[in-house]
Each structure stands twice: as structure tokens, then as C-alpha cells.
Design a protein around this motif. Sequence first.
Motif: not given
Length: 69
Positions: A54-59
Motif C-alpha cells: 500500500h505504501e509503495f503504490v500510494h502515490d
Amino acid sequence: MTAPAIGQSRPVPVSVSEVLPWLVGVVLFGLLLYYFIGIDEGATSVFGNTMVVHEFVHDARHFLGFPCH
Ligand SMILES: [Zn+2]
């Protein structure tokens, strides 16, 4: 068979059996990308509560308009 002149092109016939594995692969890869960018979060997360994906693809998630938080 002569080579086409500059500026001309000819269609290349491709059989379905040649294209089908690529088509299936691209669809599966696209669905995986769609899942990890748009859906993988919380209870539906593949990797549990780590939030790493989730944090890796957040943007990307926000850029593409998926709901997040
Ligand atoms: Zn967010």
C-alpha cells in the motif's frame, strides 16, 4: 518477394496461437497491477497488515483516483 519501398508497410499475419500466450500474460499482469494499486489494502491485502504494498503504490493510487483514506 521484394522489400517494400521506403514509406510503405505491409501487415504481418500473426496467428492466434502465437498471440494468445502474450494476451493472457498481459491481461494477468494488468489485473495484478490493478489489484495491487487499487484494491490491496486492509482486510483484502495479500500480505496481511504490513501495508508495504500500500505504501509503495500510494502515490499511484492517488494519481489514478482510487479511494484510499
Ligand atoms: Zn492515500
